[in-house]
Design a protein around this motif. Structure first.
Motif, PDB file in Angstrom:
ATOM      1  N   GLN A  30      41.171  32.930  34.727  1.00  0.00           N
ATOM      2  CA  GLN A  30      41.898  34.008  35.391  1.00  0.00           C
ATOM      3  C   GLN A  30      43.354  33.616  35.576  1.00  0.00           C
ATOM      4  O   GLN A  30      43.672  32.718  36.346  1.00  0.00           O
ATOM      5  CB  GLN A  30      41.258  34.335  36.748  1.00  0.00           C
ATOM      6  CG  GLN A  30      41.928  35.493  37.460  1.00  0.00           C
ATOM      7  CD  GLN A  30      41.161  35.939  38.687  1.00  0.00           C
ATOM      8  OE1 GLN A  30      39.962  35.753  38.805  1.00  0.00           O
ATOM      9  NE2 GLN A  30      41.876  36.526  39.624  1.00  0.00           N
ATOM     10  N   ASP A  31      44.225  34.319  34.852  1.00  0.00           N
ATOM     11  CA  ASP A  31      45.664  34.129  34.995  1.00  0.00           C
ATOM     12  C   ASP A  31      46.074  34.884  36.266  1.00  0.00           C
ATOM     13  O   ASP A  31      46.025  36.113  36.302  1.00  0.00           O
ATOM     14  CB  ASP A  31      46.390  34.682  33.774  1.00  0.00           C
ATOM     15  CG  ASP A  31      47.898  34.476  33.821  1.00  0.00           C
ATOM     16  OD1 ASP A  31      48.437  34.109  34.891  1.00  0.00           O
ATOM     17  OD2 ASP A  31      48.550  34.706  32.786  1.00  0.00           O
ATOM     18  N   ILE A  32      46.457  34.156  37.295  1.00  0.00           N
ATOM     19  CA  ILE A  32      46.706  34.786  38.606  1.00  0.00           C
ATOM     20  C   ILE A  32      47.957  35.654  38.639  1.00  0.00           C
ATOM     21  O   ILE A  32      48.141  36.418  39.586  1.00  0.00           O
ATOM     22  CB  ILE A  32      46.745  33.732  39.736  1.00  0.00           C
ATOM     23  CG1 ILE A  32      47.856  32.705  39.516  1.00  0.00           C
ATOM     24  CG2 ILE A  32      45.380  33.066  39.878  1.00  0.00           C
ATOM     25  CD1 ILE A  32      48.074  31.753  40.684  1.00  0.00           C
ATOM     26  N   PRO A  40      38.010  38.090  48.523  1.00  0.00           N
ATOM     27  CA  PRO A  40      36.717  37.387  48.384  1.00  0.00           C
ATOM     28  C   PRO A  40      36.816  36.116  47.534  1.00  0.00           C
ATOM     29  O   PRO A  40      36.157  35.122  47.837  1.00  0.00           O
ATOM     30  CB  PRO A  40      35.813  38.432  47.712  1.00  0.00           C
ATOM     31  CG  PRO A  40      36.408  39.748  48.072  1.00  0.00           C
ATOM     32  CD  PRO A  40      37.897  39.501  48.120  1.00  0.00           C
ATOM     33  N   GLN A  41      37.646  36.136  46.482  1.00  0.00           N
ATOM     34  CA  GLN A  41      37.821  34.929  45.667  1.00  0.00           C
ATOM     35  C   GLN A  41      38.463  33.820  46.492  1.00  0.00           C
ATOM     36  O   GLN A  41      38.047  32.662  46.414  1.00  0.00           O
ATOM     37  CB  GLN A  41      38.683  35.232  44.439  1.00  0.00           C
ATOM     38  CG  GLN A  41      37.987  36.057  43.385  1.00  0.00           C
ATOM     39  CD  GLN A  41      38.917  36.477  42.263  1.00  0.00           C
ATOM     40  OE1 GLN A  41      40.111  36.722  42.464  1.00  0.00           O
ATOM     41  NE2 GLN A  41      38.373  36.573  41.052  1.00  0.00           N
ATOM     42  N   LEU A  42      39.469  34.184  47.291  1.00  0.00           N
ATOM     43  CA  LEU A  42      40.140  33.191  48.132  1.00  0.00           C
ATOM     44  C   LEU A  42      39.179  32.654  49.186  1.00  0.00           C
ATOM     45  O   LEU A  42      39.181  31.456  49.474  1.00  0.00           O
ATOM     46  CB  LEU A  42      41.391  33.794  48.779  1.00  0.00           C
ATOM     47  CG  LEU A  42      42.255  32.821  49.580  1.00  0.00           C
ATOM     48  CD1 LEU A  42      42.716  31.639  48.739  1.00  0.00           C
ATOM     49  CD2 LEU A  42      43.445  33.546  50.187  1.00  0.00           C
ATOM     50  N   GLU A  43      38.336  33.512  49.726  1.00  0.00           N
ATOM     51  CA  GLU A  43      37.320  33.079  50.707  1.00  0.00           C
ATOM     52  C   GLU A  43      36.388  32.046  50.088  1.00  0.00           C
ATOM     53  O   GLU A  43      36.042  31.055  50.723  1.00  0.00           O
ATOM     54  CB  GLU A  43      36.502  34.284  51.203  1.00  0.00           C
ATOM     55  CG  GLU A  43      37.245  35.212  52.126  1.00  0.00           C
ATOM     56  CD  GLU A  43      37.650  34.561  53.438  1.00  0.00           C
ATOM     57  OE1 GLU A  43      36.886  33.752  53.987  1.00  0.00           O
ATOM     58  OE2 GLU A  43      38.769  34.844  53.896  1.00  0.00           O
ATOM     59  N   ILE A  94      40.131  24.775  39.813  1.00  0.00           N
ATOM     60  CA  ILE A  94      38.970  24.752  38.910  1.00  0.00           C
ATOM     61  C   ILE A  94      37.705  24.702  39.753  1.00  0.00           C
ATOM     62  O   ILE A  94      37.555  23.828  40.604  1.00  0.00           O
ATOM     63  CB  ILE A  94      39.012  23.524  37.966  1.00  0.00           C
ATOM     64  CG1 ILE A  94      40.298  23.516  37.152  1.00  0.00           C
ATOM     65  CG2 ILE A  94      37.770  23.494  37.065  1.00  0.00           C
ATOM     66  CD1 ILE A  94      40.559  22.223  36.397  1.00  0.00           C
ATOM     67  N   ILE A  95      36.831  25.660  39.516  1.00  0.00           N
ATOM     68  CA  ILE A  95      35.514  25.654  40.164  1.00  0.00           C
ATOM     69  C   ILE A  95      34.503  25.349  39.062  1.00  0.00           C
ATOM     70  O   ILE A  95      34.422  26.075  38.065  1.00  0.00           O
ATOM     71  CB  ILE A  95      35.206  27.002  40.844  1.00  0.00           C
ATOM     72  CG1 ILE A  95      36.214  27.246  41.968  1.00  0.00           C
ATOM     73  CG2 ILE A  95      33.770  27.019  41.368  1.00  0.00           C
ATOM     74  CD1 ILE A  95      36.115  28.611  42.624  1.00  0.00           C
ATOM     75  N   TRP A  96      33.802  24.264  39.240  1.00  0.00           N
ATOM     76  CA  TRP A  96      32.807  23.841  38.250  1.00  0.00           C
ATOM     77  C   TRP A  96      31.487  23.682  38.993  1.00  0.00           C
ATOM     78  O   TRP A  96      31.286  22.706  39.705  1.00  0.00           O
ATOM     79  CB  TRP A  96      33.237  22.533  37.592  1.00  0.00           C
ATOM     80  CG  TRP A  96      32.485  22.222  36.335  1.00  0.00           C
ATOM     81  CD1 TRP A  96      31.375  21.447  36.227  1.00  0.00           C
ATOM     82  CD2 TRP A  96      32.776  22.688  35.017  1.00  0.00           C
ATOM     83  NE1 TRP A  96      30.963  21.398  34.931  1.00  0.00           N
ATOM     84  CE2 TRP A  96      31.808  22.148  34.164  1.00  0.00           C
ATOM     85  CE3 TRP A  96      33.761  23.524  34.489  1.00  0.00           C
ATOM     86  CZ2 TRP A  96      31.793  22.406  32.787  1.00  0.00           C
ATOM     87  CZ3 TRP A  96      33.741  23.774  33.134  1.00  0.00           C
ATOM     88  CH2 TRP A  96      32.776  23.214  32.301  1.00  0.00           C
ATOM     89  N   ASN A  97      30.635  24.675  38.860  1.00  0.00           N
ATOM     90  CA  ASN A  97      29.367  24.748  39.594  1.00  0.00           C
ATOM     91  C   ASN A  97      29.633  24.694  41.098  1.00  0.00           C
ATOM     92  O   ASN A  97      30.236  25.604  41.631  1.00  0.00           O
ATOM     93  CB  ASN A  97      28.384  23.689  39.095  1.00  0.00           C
ATOM     94  CG  ASN A  97      28.055  23.880  37.622  1.00  0.00           C
ATOM     95  OD1 ASN A  97      27.967  25.002  37.143  1.00  0.00           O
ATOM     96  ND2 ASN A  97      27.905  22.796  36.891  1.00  0.00           N
ATOM     97  N   ASP A  98      29.259  23.610  41.760  1.00  0.00           N
ATOM     98  CA  ASP A  98      29.431  23.544  43.220  1.00  0.00           C
ATOM     99  C   ASP A  98      30.623  22.681  43.639  1.00  0.00           C
ATOM    100  O   ASP A  98      30.742  22.306  44.796  1.00  0.00           O
ATOM    101  CB  ASP A  98      28.144  23.024  43.875  1.00  0.00           C
ATOM    102  CG  ASP A  98      27.781  21.625  43.411  1.00  0.00           C
ATOM    103  OD1 ASP A  98      28.332  21.166  42.386  1.00  0.00           O
ATOM    104  OD2 ASP A  98      26.942  20.989  44.061  1.00  0.00           O
TER     105      ASP A  98
END
Length: 117
Positions: A30-32, A40-43, A94-98
């Motif tokens: 996602q290019d911000i 919700p993404q920020l949360e 970067i979100i990688w699984n948990d």
């Protein structure tokens, strides 16, 4: 979930994406600037990182321009500014699984490299 929030015009983000071998078939990208982050993404990022301050970039040129260095910012302020202006999000995220990796510090990139493989 596997997702990266980045800025396509940022050479550091591009370098890290290349270094980690991240491609759209491996991770949601996602290019911000063209697709702003949502509340919700920020949360979700905050829940993983612990607080909004860790997601907030003081390197943004607008940090000085808006005089934020002279203000005593709290969590609500960090959240508001990140949602208001994309440059206040520390990049890349970067979100990688948990797990979450925030920013471009060498240690953060190395830790992401170990997890991503």
């Amino acid at each position: 979930m596997k997702k990266i929030y980045y800025l396509s015009t940022c050479s550091t983000c591009s370098r890290i994406i290349k270094e980690l071998g991240l491609t759209p078939d491996k991770i949601a990208m996602q290019d911000i600037k063209t697709e702003p982050i949502t509340a919700p993404q920020l949360e979700e990022m905050k829940a993983m990182s612990g607080d909004y301050e860790s997601l907030f970039s003081r390197r943004s040129m607008k940090y000085k321009a808006w005089g934020l260095g002279e203000k005593n910012l709290g969590e609500a302020d960090y959240k508001k500014y990140i949602l208001e202006e994309y440059t206040f999000l520390k990049r890349p995220v970067i979100i990688w699984n948990d797990q979450i990796f925030v920013g471009n510090a060498k240690a953060v990139v190395e830790a992401a490299k170990v997890v991503i493989g």
